[in-house]
Design an enzyme around this catalytic site. Structure first.
Site, PDB file in Angstrom:
ATOM      1  N   ILE A  61       0.887  -1.247  -0.117  1.00  0.00           N
ATOM      2  CA  ILE A  61       0.087   0.048   0.018  1.00  0.00           C
ATOM      3  C   ILE A  61       0.901   1.249   0.001  1.00  0.00           C
ATOM      4  CG2 ILE A  61      -0.078  -0.344   2.357  1.00  0.00           C
ATOM      5  CD1 ILE A  61      -3.056   1.070   2.370  1.00  0.00           C
ATOM      6  N   SER A  62       0.780   2.076  -0.770  1.00  0.00           N
ATOM      7  CA  SER A  62       1.608   3.316  -1.192  1.00  0.00           C
ATOM      8  C   SER A  62       1.467   4.009   0.211  1.00  0.00           C
ATOM      9  CB  SER A  62       1.247   4.106  -2.115  1.00  0.00           C
ATOM     10  OG  SER A  62       0.894   3.321  -3.386  1.00  0.00           O
ATOM     11  N   ALA A  63       2.521   5.012   0.397  1.00  0.00           N
ATOM     12  CA  ALA A  63       3.012   6.031   1.596  1.00  0.00           C
ATOM     13  C   ALA A  63       2.026   6.911   1.353  1.00  0.00           C
ATOM     14  CB  ALA A  63       4.178   6.456   1.434  1.00  0.00           C
TER      15      ALA A  63
END
Ligand code: SAH
Length: 225
Positions: A61-63
């Site tokens: 999951i992206s930052a």
């Protein structure tokens, strides 16, 4: 101990102070969506660290700062039709949905179509989105997103959250006139360029926002799985 909503508020405040979060609609959306409901249950406590986290099958999951930057580059507005390639956990799609399809009387229609190629993530995204009340504003589709999703094209915004060897031609052709796409382009697991594409008439303007790191985009116009 701080509760999840306080930790969320603190992260948003920090991203504003750092100059990352600037657009009010994105600030509002990220203040609403509970990231802790989209990360793996054992990582809940880390949901408000500004870092990517592992999801399933070696994906991430992206930052939060990257979610903010990509939404802002797309200039999302209520009523927009959005295509996301790489639904993953469903978090980024939920943030987009808060912007394009807010729950307000008189709000214009807007919808997010999110494509994911790994079945366990399709199911994970669908259940996270349903639990958080986004099922009617986000449709998760299982398939190869490098082909886009012609059924609902053209899109005002196309968000690609995996790194491509080159811009997949079907995605360009599914962009509405004046619409924008953000897409990381470059070698897997190295520093990639975050490219912004804007369609204007029959022309496409392209520029690089900066560096980023994403998992590979696999498929017909992506890397080989
Ligand atoms: N946006 C996601 C994170 C994306 S990680 C979130 O908010 O959680 C990148 C995702 O892209 C992975 O889940 C990976 O399986 C998916 N992916 C890679 N190639 C794809 C393709 N061709 N079509 C659809 N999804 C793809």
């Amino acid at each position: 101990m701080l509760g999840m909503s306080e930790m969320r508020e603190m992260l948003i405040r920090r991203l504003i102070e750092e100059g990352v979060l600037t657009q009010p609609e994105v600030i509002k959306a990220m203040s609403k969506v509970p990231r802790e409901e989209f990360v793996m249950p054992e990582l809940r406590e880390q949901a408000y660290m500004d870092t990517p986290l592992p999801s399933l099958e070696g994906q991430t999951i992206s930052a939060p700062h990257m979610v903010a930057i990509m939404c802002q580059l797309l200039s999302l507005k209520p009523g927009h039709m959005v295509l996301e390639v790489g639904a993953g956990t469903g978090y980024h799609a939920a943030v987009c949905a808060e912007i394009v399809a807010p729950r307000q009387p008189g709000a214009k229609d807007g919808h997010v179509f999110a494509i994911e190629r790994i079945r366990s993530l399709v199911e994970f995204a669908r259940s996270n989105l349903a639990r958080c009340g986004y099922s009617d504003r986000v449709t998760v589709i299982e398939g190869d997103g490098t082909l886009g999703y012609p059924d609902a094209a053209p899109y005002d915004a196309i968000l690609v959250t995996a790194a491509a060897p080159r811009i997949p031609p079907p995605l360009k052709s599914q962009l509405r006139d004046g619409g924008r796409m953000v897409i990381p382009v470059g070698e897997a697991y190295s520093i990639q360029d975050l490219i912004v594409v804007e369609k204007s008439g029959s022309d496409f303007k392209e520029w690089t926002y900066g560096g980023c790191v994403f998992v590979p985009l696999c498929g017909r116009y992506g890397w080989r799985p």
